[in-house]
Design a protein around this motif. Structure first.
Motif, short mmCIF file in Angstrom:
data_model
loop_
_atom_site.label_atom_id
_atom_site.label_comp_id
_atom_site.label_asym_id
_atom_site.label_seq_id
_atom_site.Cartn_x
_atom_site.Cartn_y
_atom_site.Cartn_z
N THR A 59 4.08 1.35 -1.29
CA THR A 59 4.85 1.31 -2.36
C THR A 59 4.27 0.99 -3.76
O THR A 59 4.58 0.03 -4.29
CB THR A 59 6.05 0.22 -2.12
OG1 THR A 59 5.53 -0.78 -1.99
CG2 THR A 59 6.98 0.48 -0.94
N PRO A 60 3.18 1.70 -4.20
CA PRO A 60 2.53 1.44 -5.29
C PRO A 60 3.44 1.30 -6.52
O PRO A 60 4.38 2.16 -6.73
CB PRO A 60 1.46 2.67 -5.51
CG PRO A 60 2.08 3.91 -4.71
CD PRO A 60 2.73 3.15 -3.66
N GLY A 61 3.14 0.36 -7.38
CA GLY A 61 3.99 0.10 -8.51
C GLY A 61 5.35 -0.66 -8.45
O GLY A 61 6.07 -0.94 -9.47
N VAL A 62 5.77 -1.09 -7.07
CA VAL A 62 6.98 -1.97 -6.71
C VAL A 62 6.33 -3.25 -6.90
O VAL A 62 5.38 -3.81 -6.28
CB VAL A 62 7.23 -1.44 -5.38
CG1 VAL A 62 8.45 -2.63 -5.20
CG2 VAL A 62 7.80 0.01 -5.29
N ALA A 63 7.19 -4.16 -7.44
CA ALA A 63 7.01 -5.79 -7.64
C ALA A 63 7.30 -6.03 -6.26
O ALA A 63 8.69 -6.10 -5.83
CB ALA A 63 7.79 -6.33 -8.47
N GLU B 249 0.86 -1.19 0.04
CA GLU B 249 0.02 -0.02 -0.12
C GLU B 249 0.82 1.24 -0.12
O GLU B 249 0.38 2.27 -0.54
CB GLU B 249 -0.94 0.21 1.36
CG GLU B 249 -1.99 -1.02 1.14
CD GLU B 249 -2.83 -1.08 2.31
OE1 GLU B 249 -2.52 -0.26 3.21
OE2 GLU B 249 -3.81 -1.63 2.45
N ALA C 92 14.20 -1.66 -7.14
CA ALA C 92 13.13 -0.89 -6.40
C ALA C 92 13.88 0.28 -5.63
O ALA C 92 14.00 -0.04 -4.35
CB ALA C 92 12.20 -1.73 -5.68
#
Length: 238
Positions: free
Chosen positions: A131-135, A129, A194
């Motif tokens: 770290t949007p966009g992080v795998a 929640e 990241a």
């Protein structure tokens, strides 16, 4: 309390590891976990950080290791695959560290802080929640156990510090929260870089994520095993 969702073993410290369906666990942790490490000429172990035991070795995270019997087999970043008993010089050359070699643990332990490291799905969801966009999955944190805690509160495992937890046949004492290093944001094991992840963990949770544990009672852990709440383990211990 939850179930074991994934089991991971890392034959060589700071390299990517292998996913298991079951593992034998003893006082030292999962059988064979981090039993090997890349040692430099001064005897320090390859890691993502510098300390009195460890030396940061850039590039080590891009290697992977698995066992063939009791011998680690190393996959290099360029795709080469060599048995550990023949890979020492090649690893040193690839890292650019003269005198580096792959060695089995002796008197000084290879584990950072404790024999077993675990994270929960509730913690991963909490971090996702922020770290949007992080795998994001457990591979970034090189945990031995991923526990599916369902709708448990955020960072459920942090409430277990100082308690004992039963995981299948195994009883663990949760010692402390795990301090993270730069490796969480490096590309490895199919995950992209990241670069802001470590800062987010630092800003939101004091540089900690997941927990470290010692083994109180050994046995076998299998994917799908039940996880029993703190307090239950003491009542069932022999």
């Amino acid at each position: 309390m939850g179930v074991v969702a994934a089991l991971w073993r890392y034959p060589v410290k700071s390299m990517a590891g292998e996913r298991l369906t079951e593992a034998t666990v003893g006082e030292r942790g999962l059988d064979g976990d981090r039993l090997y490490a890349v040692h430099d000429a001064d005897g320090k172990f390859g890691s993502g950080k510098n300390s009195h035991r460890f030396r940061r070795m850039p590039g080590l995270h891009a290697f992977a290791a698995r066992y063939d019997g009791d011998v680690p087999v190393v996959t290099f970043p360029d795709g080469r695959v060599l048995r550990g008993d023949a890979a020492g010089g090649e690893i040193a050359a690839a890292l650019g560290i003269a005198g580096a070699e792959l060695a089995k643990e002796a008197e000084i332990p290879h584990h950072d802080e404790a024999p077993v490291h675990l994270v929960t799905t509730s913690s991963l969801a909490w971090l996702a929640e922020r770290t949007p966009g992080v795998a994001l999955d457990e591979r970034r944190f090189r945990a031995n156990l991923l526990l599916d805690t369902g709708p448990a509160p955020d960072r459920a495992e942090e409430a277990w510090v100082g308690e004992r937890v039963r995981v299948g046949e195994v009883e663990l004492e949760i010692l402390r929260k795990a301090v993270r290093c730069v490796m969480v944001g490096l590309p490895a094991d199919g995950l992209p870089a990241a670069p802001g992840l470590l800062k987010t963990i630092s800003d939101t949770n004091g540089l900690t994520f997941g927990v470290q544990a010692r083994v109180v009672r050994g046995g076998t852990i299998r994917v799908g095993d039940d996880v029993h709440a703190p307090g239950c383990s003491a009542a069932h211990s022999p």
